[in-house]
Design a protein around this motif. Structure first.
Motif, mmCIF file in Angstrom:
data_model
loop_
_atom_site.group_PDB
_atom_site.id
_atom_site.type_symbol
_atom_site.label_atom_id
_atom_site.label_comp_id
_atom_site.label_asym_id
_atom_site.label_seq_id
_atom_site.Cartn_x
_atom_site.Cartn_y
_atom_site.Cartn_z
ATOM 1 N N GLU A 124 0.838 -1.211 0.000
ATOM 2 C CA GLU A 124 0.000 0.000 0.000
ATOM 3 C C GLU A 124 0.865 1.251 0.000
ATOM 4 O O GLU A 124 0.562 2.231 -0.707
ATOM 5 C CB GLU A 124 -0.953 -0.020 1.192
ATOM 6 C CG GLU A 124 -2.067 -1.077 1.052
ATOM 7 C CD GLU A 124 -2.953 -1.216 2.288
ATOM 8 O OE1 GLU A 124 -2.575 -0.728 3.376
ATOM 9 O OE2 GLU A 124 -4.045 -1.820 2.144
ATOM 10 N N LEU A 184 -6.276 -3.085 -3.199
ATOM 11 C CA LEU A 184 -5.628 -2.290 -2.161
ATOM 12 C C LEU A 184 -6.010 -0.821 -2.336
ATOM 13 O O LEU A 184 -6.240 -0.379 -3.459
ATOM 14 C CB LEU A 184 -4.097 -2.446 -2.250
ATOM 15 C CG LEU A 184 -3.546 -3.847 -2.011
ATOM 16 C CD1 LEU A 184 -2.028 -3.828 -2.112
ATOM 17 C CD2 LEU A 184 -4.029 -4.424 -0.698
ATOM 18 N N PRO A 185 -6.119 -0.050 -1.251
ATOM 19 C CA PRO A 185 -5.968 -0.500 0.145
ATOM 20 C C PRO A 185 -7.159 -1.354 0.587
ATOM 21 O O PRO A 185 -8.247 -1.232 0.047
ATOM 22 C CB PRO A 185 -5.902 0.810 0.928
ATOM 23 C CG PRO A 185 -6.656 1.790 0.092
ATOM 24 C CD PRO A 185 -6.424 1.387 -1.334
#
Ligand SMILES: Nc1nc2c(ncn2[C@@H]2O[C@H](COP(=O)(O)OP(=O)(O)OP(=O)(O)O)[C@@H](O)[C@H]2O)c(=O)[nH]1
Ligand SMILES: C=C(OP(=O)(O)O)C(=O)O
Length: 201
Positions: free
Chosen positions: A94, A146-147
């Motif tokens: 991330e 992601l996140p």
């Protein structure tokens, strides 16, 4: 979907303790090393097509050397257990702005490129893709955008644990069953199945 794969591997000397009645320590290490190299080889062949990168999450210097030989970057495992180590790896991805993460343990040696392609195709239409083990109990692979706040719940009954955690967060979880990715080698029966297809020590 450009995705970052993460292969977690504990120190070879401690891996596959459930096979300690069947295999000597050296045989266990040979088995884990060979399975890891099969998984790693399958994934690095998909870089620049399906995968942006293949990371190896480990604290074992020998495993780090093997990863480096294959051009795979290391995430140095500084956590207490698998779930914490995966959370550490997710934070690393991330921080680098990775759009998606694919968790593939080192003990799914029959993993195929088609497995990865199918997971990523499904991920484009859902929030989480989960591949259960052949008994429908463990989690053999997990793909996330992601996140992501999904807690990692690897361990007993993790397939249900991950589905419940996803539901609690309002995340759609798509299940993919696979005869190849569904085989993780961790006990006598799965080792016999792996040997039955012509592999394994
Ligand atoms: N980096 C990292 N990988 C782990 C850790 N615990 C387990 N793994 C890896 O996660 C994958 C799935 O774990 P398990 O199926 O429990 O494998 P294992 O721990 O070698 O097997 P047992 O010792 O029999 O429980 C394997 O590739 C393990 O090596 C950990 O604490 N850190
Ligand atoms: C850690 C896992 O693997 P195993 O069940 O083989 O320990 C899991 O499936 O969550």
């Amino acid at each position: 979907m450009i995705c970052h794969a993460v292969i977690p591997l504990k120190p070879l000397a401690r891996a596959k303790s459930r096979l300690s009645d069947l295999l000597t320590p050296e045989e266990r290490q040979d088995l884990v090393r060979s399975m890891f190299l099969r998984v790693l080889g399958t994934l690095v062949a998909l870089r620049s097509s399906l995968l942006a990168e293949v990371w190896v999450l480990t604290r074992d210097p020998e495993v780090q050397d093997l990863a480096t030989l294959h051009g795979a970057p290391i995430i140095h495992d500084q956590a207490e257990d698998l779930n914490a180590a995966l959370a550490q790896a997710r934070a690393t991805l991330e921080d680098r702005g990775a759009p998606a993460m694919l968790v593939l343990p080192a003990d799914v040696p029959l993993l195929s490129a088609a497995d990865v392609a199918t997971m990523l195709e499904l991920l484009a239409q859902t929030d989480v893709v989960l591949v259960p083990d052949r008994h429908g109990q463990g989690t053999n692979a997990l793909a996330l955008h992601l996140p992501c706040r999904l807690p990692f719940r690897f361990g007993s009954d993790s397939a249900l644990q991950h589905q419940a955690a996803a539901a609690a967060l309002g995340l759609r979880c798509t299940i993919l069953t696979s005869p190849t990715l569904g085989l993780d080698v961790d006990d006598a029966a799965s080792l016999a199945a792996y040997r039955g297809v012509g592999f394994g020590v």
